[in-house]
Scaffold this motif. Structure first.
Motif, PDB file in Angstrom:
ATOM      1  N   HIS A 151       0.690  -1.228  -0.044  1.00  0.00           N
ATOM      2  CA  HIS A 151      -0.008  -0.153   0.013  1.00  0.00           C
ATOM      3  C   HIS A 151       0.839   1.442  -0.167  1.00  0.00           C
ATOM      4  CE1 HIS A 151      -3.863  -1.900   1.133  1.00  0.00           C
ATOM      5  NE2 HIS A 151      -4.356  -1.121   0.226  1.00  0.00           N
ATOM      6  N   ILE A 184      -6.037   3.335   5.315  1.00  0.00           N
ATOM      7  CA  ILE A 184      -6.139   2.819   3.947  1.00  0.00           C
ATOM      8  C   ILE A 184      -7.802   2.911   3.584  1.00  0.00           C
ATOM      9  CG2 ILE A 184      -6.130   0.624   2.787  1.00  0.00           C
ATOM     10  CD1 ILE A 184      -3.748  -0.137   4.641  1.00  0.00           C
ATOM     11  N   LYS A 207      -8.229  -5.038  -3.494  1.00  0.00           N
ATOM     12  CA  LYS A 207      -9.125  -3.998  -2.609  1.00  0.00           C
ATOM     13  C   LYS A 207      -9.324  -2.921  -3.416  1.00  0.00           C
ATOM     14  CE  LYS A 207      -7.381  -5.956   1.830  1.00  0.00           C
ATOM     15  NZ  LYS A 207      -6.910  -5.571   2.999  1.00  0.00           N
ATOM     16  N   THR A 264      -7.826  -0.186  -3.006  1.00  0.00           N
ATOM     17  CA  THR A 264      -7.390   0.919  -2.042  1.00  0.00           C
ATOM     18  C   THR A 264      -6.279   1.515  -1.850  1.00  0.00           C
ATOM     19  OG1 THR A 264      -6.691  -0.822  -0.610  1.00  0.00           O
ATOM     20  CG2 THR A 264      -8.943  -0.233  -0.389  1.00  0.00           C
ATOM     21  N   GLY A 301      -3.482   4.193   0.496  1.00  0.00           N
ATOM     22  CA  GLY A 301      -3.076   4.970   1.838  1.00  0.00           C
ATOM     23  C   GLY A 301      -3.026   6.345   1.625  1.00  0.00           C
ATOM     24  N   ASP A 352      -6.818   0.549   8.708  1.00  0.00           N
ATOM     25  CA  ASP A 352      -7.430   0.094   7.344  1.00  0.00           C
ATOM     26  C   ASP A 352      -8.814   0.278   7.908  1.00  0.00           C
ATOM     27  OD1 ASP A 352      -8.637  -0.977   5.368  1.00  0.00           O
ATOM     28  OD2 ASP A 352      -7.205  -2.781   5.352  1.00  0.00           O
ATOM     29  N   SER A 383     -11.248   0.212   4.992  1.00  0.00           N
ATOM     30  CA  SER A 383     -11.565   0.134   3.816  1.00  0.00           C
ATOM     31  C   SER A 383     -13.145  -0.707   3.848  1.00  0.00           C
ATOM     32  CB  SER A 383     -10.658  -0.750   2.830  1.00  0.00           C
ATOM     33  OG  SER A 383     -10.287  -1.945   3.493  1.00  0.00           O
ATOM     34  N   VAL A 385      -3.723  -2.257  11.307  1.00  0.00           N
ATOM     35  CA  VAL A 385      -2.737  -3.039  10.621  1.00  0.00           C
ATOM     36  C   VAL A 385      -1.112  -2.856  11.142  1.00  0.00           C
ATOM     37  CG1 VAL A 385      -1.755  -3.481   8.311  1.00  0.00           C
ATOM     38  CG2 VAL A 385      -4.094  -2.715   8.479  1.00  0.00           C
TER      39      VAL A 385
END
Length: 206
Positions: free
Chosen positions: A64, A100, A116, A118, A120, A186, A188, A195
């Motif tokens: 990420h 994230i 994902k 996604t 950061g 995270d 998301s 994390v």
């Protein structure tokens, strides 16, 4: 050979920041200080810069990356945030947290987590970083300056200049910054998942 810029930690010289911002706009990869530790940074759409960060840090496509933003106006362009998540992030920023979140279409595909979708984001609490972001007028694509097989990031600008002289284009140094990377949260899924515990106090997200 990397250019080396020594800037005042509380009153960074505008001329130096202007030079560094110009380098970023021209495609350069820089090492710069934050409120957690040094980071590698380049312009968001800089594919070569992204590849160079991956090479320096030996990163795979599941890593990420972080968009380091000056404020929420910038951050909101690149990620989707509902009201509850917004309030939680607002209360913890600026600070040593990376969040994230689902990415908007503004984020280049190569920066997204492949499954994902996604990315950061964070807003640092650091005078020099904030001044550079203000001069640049856009976020920096960033990754913690943690070299492969090393447990702690480098914290001295002169050491970074010596060791990465031929793989980065510039080093911006304002003295010591922290040794801990950010705490990564995270969001998301809509709820907080810690994390990585780092420099930020994550108890509010537990």
């Amino acid at each position: 050979m990397a250019k080396y810029f020594d800037v005042h930690p509380q009153n960074p010289q505008a001329r130096i920041l202007d030079n560094v911002a110009d380098l970023v706009r021209s495609g350069s990869l820089i090492a710069y200080p934050t409120d957690s530790c040094f980071a590698l940074g380049c312009q968001v759409g800089n594919r070569e810069g992204l590849a160079r960060i991956r090479t320096i840090r030996h990163l795979d496509d599941r890593h990420h990356f972080t968009l380091v933003c000056q404020n929420f106006a910038q951050l909101g362009r690149f990620v989707h945030i509902d009201n509850n998540v917004f309030r939680a992030i607002k209360a913890a920023t600026p600070g040593s947290f990376t969040f994230i979140l689902p990415a908007t279409n503004e984020v280049p595909r190569q920066l997204l987590h492949p499954k994902k979708r996604t990315v950061g984001v964070r807003i640092p609490d650091h005078v020099v970083t904030q001044a550079l972001l203000a001069e640049l007028g856009e976020p920096l694509l960033s990754s913690t300056l943690l070299l492969p097989d090393e447990e702690e990031p480098m914290t001295q600008g002169w050491e970074i200049k010596e060791r990465l002289d031929h793989v980065v284009d510039a080093v911006l140094d304002s003295g010591d910054c922290g040794t801990e990377p950010t705490t990564v949260i995270d969001f998301s899924s809509g709820v907080a998942e810690i994390v990585r515990q780092g420099a930020g106090d994550a108890t509010r997200f537990e």
